[in-house]
Every structure is written in structure tokens, then in C-alpha cells.
Design a protein around this motif. Sequence first.
Motif, short mmCIF file in Angstrom:
data_model
loop_
_atom_site.label_atom_id
_atom_site.label_comp_id
_atom_site.label_asym_id
_atom_site.label_seq_id
_atom_site.Cartn_x
_atom_site.Cartn_y
_atom_site.Cartn_z
N PRO A 3 -0.82 3.65 -6.15
CA PRO A 3 -0.97 2.26 -5.64
C PRO A 3 -1.99 1.38 -6.27
O PRO A 3 -1.61 -0.06 -6.25
N SER A 4 -2.96 1.92 -6.50
CA SER A 4 -3.94 0.86 -7.01
C SER A 4 -3.90 0.33 -8.26
O SER A 4 -4.22 -0.59 -8.75
N GLN A 5 -2.54 1.03 -9.19
CA GLN A 5 -2.14 0.34 -10.23
C GLN A 5 -1.07 -0.84 -10.15
O GLN A 5 -0.64 -1.41 -11.24
N ILE A 6 -0.62 -1.00 -8.95
CA ILE A 6 0.43 -1.84 -8.73
C ILE A 6 -0.29 -3.17 -8.59
O ILE A 6 -1.40 -3.51 -7.96
N LYS A 7 0.11 -4.03 -9.49
CA LYS A 7 -0.13 -5.46 -9.54
C LYS A 7 0.83 -6.43 -8.96
O LYS A 7 1.95 -6.55 -9.17
N ILE A 8 0.22 -7.31 -8.09
CA ILE A 8 1.06 -8.34 -7.34
C ILE A 8 0.80 -9.64 -7.87
O ILE A 8 -0.36 -10.14 -7.96
N LEU A 26 7.74 -7.37 -6.45
CA LEU A 26 6.71 -7.06 -5.07
C LEU A 26 6.03 -8.27 -5.11
O LEU A 26 5.45 -8.60 -6.09
N ASP A 27 5.68 -8.96 -4.07
CA ASP A 27 5.02 -10.12 -3.98
C ASP A 27 3.80 -10.04 -2.86
O ASP A 27 3.12 -10.93 -2.97
N GLN A 28 3.73 -8.88 -2.28
CA GLN A 28 2.55 -8.84 -1.16
C GLN A 28 2.36 -7.49 -0.82
O GLN A 28 3.24 -6.69 -0.64
N LYS A 29 0.99 -7.28 -0.78
CA LYS A 29 0.56 -5.87 -0.10
C LYS A 29 -0.38 -6.11 1.32
O LYS A 29 -0.97 -7.10 1.29
N GLY A 34 -1.01 -0.42 3.96
CA GLY A 34 -0.59 0.24 2.58
C GLY A 34 0.88 -0.15 2.17
O GLY A 34 1.42 0.42 1.20
N MET A 35 1.53 -1.01 3.00
CA MET A 35 2.99 -1.38 2.53
C MET A 35 3.14 -2.51 1.71
O MET A 35 2.00 -3.35 1.54
N ASN A 51 6.19 1.79 0.40
CA ASN A 51 4.86 2.09 -0.01
C ASN A 51 4.76 2.45 -1.50
O ASN A 51 5.79 2.50 -2.00
N GLY A 52 3.54 2.61 -1.82
CA GLY A 52 3.51 2.79 -3.19
C GLY A 52 3.93 3.98 -3.87
O GLY A 52 4.19 3.99 -4.95
#
Length: 86
Positions: A3-8, A26-29, A34-35, A51-52
Motif C-alpha cells: 500500500p505504501s507504493q500506491i500513489k493517489i 483511485l482518488d482517495q485513501k 487504510g481503505m 484495501n491495498g
Amino acid sequence: MNPSQIKIPGHYIATNSNGKEQIVKLDQKVETNGMYYGYYGMNGFHEFVTNGENVRELTDEEQKNFLEKKYWSLPQQFYQTHPNDI
């Protein structure tokens, strides 16, 4: 995917509980749970939450198709409604 690699915001492939895949944006975390929130759809947009662990990056071929706007070549397995013919 970590999940730390996901860019929003960003485009990814999400997998649902049935193993079906879908191109999504994906536009929001939400940090507290953590969703990830986003949407998908070709003819209309459908919101979703995941989730990631259910997200992966596009493969090289998927990325090429996305950049060339060949969206029909990307995973489109989630339920989608189609507009009525007028």
C-alpha cells in the motif's frame, strides 16, 4: 501490492472477492481504516472501496494500452451498466 507504493490519484487494477479484475482510478485513501476509494466504468462511473491488498499496478502491456486509449483491452470484469439507446 504494498500500500505504501500506491500513489493517489492513480490508475490501477483492482480485484474483487470473486477474483475478477477491473481498471480503476483511485482518488482517495482514508488513513484511519487504510481503505482506498475510487471509481471505474466506461459509459458511466461506479464508486468502489478496496484495501491495498486488492490493488496491483498495470502490467507493461496494460500501461501501453492505457496510454494508447485502448481501454477495451484492459480488465473490465466488474459489473457495469450500459446507457440506454436514445
